[in-house]
Design an enzyme around this catalytic site. Structure first.
Site, PDB file in Angstrom:
ATOM      1  N   ASN A   9      48.450  89.289   2.001  1.00  0.00           N
ATOM      2  CA  ASN A   9      47.231  89.528   1.715  1.00  0.00           C
ATOM      3  C   ASN A   9      46.642  89.534   3.459  1.00  0.00           C
ATOM      4  OD1 ASN A   9      44.255  89.178   1.755  1.00  0.00           O
ATOM      5  ND2 ASN A   9      44.513  86.940   1.264  1.00  0.00           N
ATOM      6  N   GLU A  97      38.441  82.157   0.005  1.00  0.00           N
ATOM      7  CA  GLU A  97      37.565  82.856   1.164  1.00  0.00           C
ATOM      8  C   GLU A  97      36.471  83.441   0.331  1.00  0.00           C
ATOM      9  OE1 GLU A  97      40.309  84.824   3.671  1.00  0.00           O
ATOM     10  OE2 GLU A  97      41.035  82.753   3.984  1.00  0.00           O
TER      11      GLU A  97
END
Ligand code: PGA
Length: 251
Positions: A9, A97
């Site tokens: 990621n 997030e």
């Protein structure tokens, strides 16, 4: 029977030229890789440049988020059909997030998940507790609630396409990795949840990744646990030698 999956990621890092250079470096190292699935998830604007370099590479392409709509008046959003046109096969959904900074909820993750499945995109659905929840002894309860909401309405066939990522929020980007015992306990609880919801066969196929400060020196121990089927890697996926080291640890 579950193939290990190592996903990077990249978050909001790496402009197109840097992303292309990173995958070139990784591809050059891939001859020594064990038989695992490797996915990178660049920022939207870097995806096309990376896609151009992946011909003949074992690396697969994913995105970090998507809309639950196909097109229309949704300023700032990127849709699943758009991701497919630039070569994405995977999409991360409900990263902590996104949940913490951008207001995503189990309900919104669920509609994105249903959309991704309808398009044939392979979702990586993230769940995980805060430090406060862990210290209050509410880890399993939190993760179960997130699973109930995020995976609501899925059939067994749907679930076969889903990868889960357990990412304790206190371990993300902090250098504080969960111990194998801590992660293993939650992974086993997630597998039990899947078994109850989708049956033993589907639960046996579903991959559950661990994420949170995975590095070459802690990956092997985590991946050796029977219920940890791979890793979702943030910081260490931005450096070829580190991501390569994590992939090598899957041997
Ligand atoms: P980290 O991030 O490896 O930098 O802790 C993991 C993630 O957020 O997916």
């Amino acid at each position: 029977m579950r193939k290990i999956l190592i996903a990077g990621n990249w978050k909001m890092n790496l402009i197109p030229a840097d992303g292309a250079a990173l995958v070139d470096d990784l591809t050059a190292r891939s001859g020594n890789w064990p038989d695992v699935d490797v996915v990178v998830c660049p920022a939207f604007t870097t995806i096309p440049a990376v896609a151009l370099r992946l011909g003949g590479s074992p690396i697969q392409l994913g995105a970090q988020n998507m809309s639950d709509h196909d097109s229309g008046a949704y300023t700032g959003e990127v849709s699943g059909p758009m991701l497919l046109t630039v070569g994405c096969k995977w999409v991360i959904l409900g990263h902590s997030e996104r949940r913490q900074l951008f207001g995503e909820t189990d309900t919104s993750v669920n509609s994105k998940l249903i959309k991704a499945l309808s398009l044939g995109l392979k979702p990586i659905v993230c769940i995980g507790e805060t430090l406060e929840e862990r210290e209050a002894g509410r880890t399993i309860e939190t993760v179960s609630r997130q699973l109930d909401g995020s995976l609501a309405g899925l059939t067994r066939e749907d679930a076969n396409q889903v990868t889960l990522a357990y990412e304790p929020i206190w371990a993300i980007g902090t250098g504080k990795v969960a111990t194998v015992e801590q992660a293993g306990e939650v992974h086993s609880a997630i597998r039990s949840w899947c078994k109850e919801k989708f049956g033993a066969e589907t639960a046996g196929w579903m991959r559950i990744l661990y994420g949170g400060s995975v590095k070459p020196d802690n990956a092997a121990a985590l991946l050796a646990h029977e219920d940890i089927d791979g890793a979702l890697v943030g910081g260490a996926s931005l450096k070829a030698e580190m991501f390569d080291g994590i992939i090598a640890a899957a041997k």
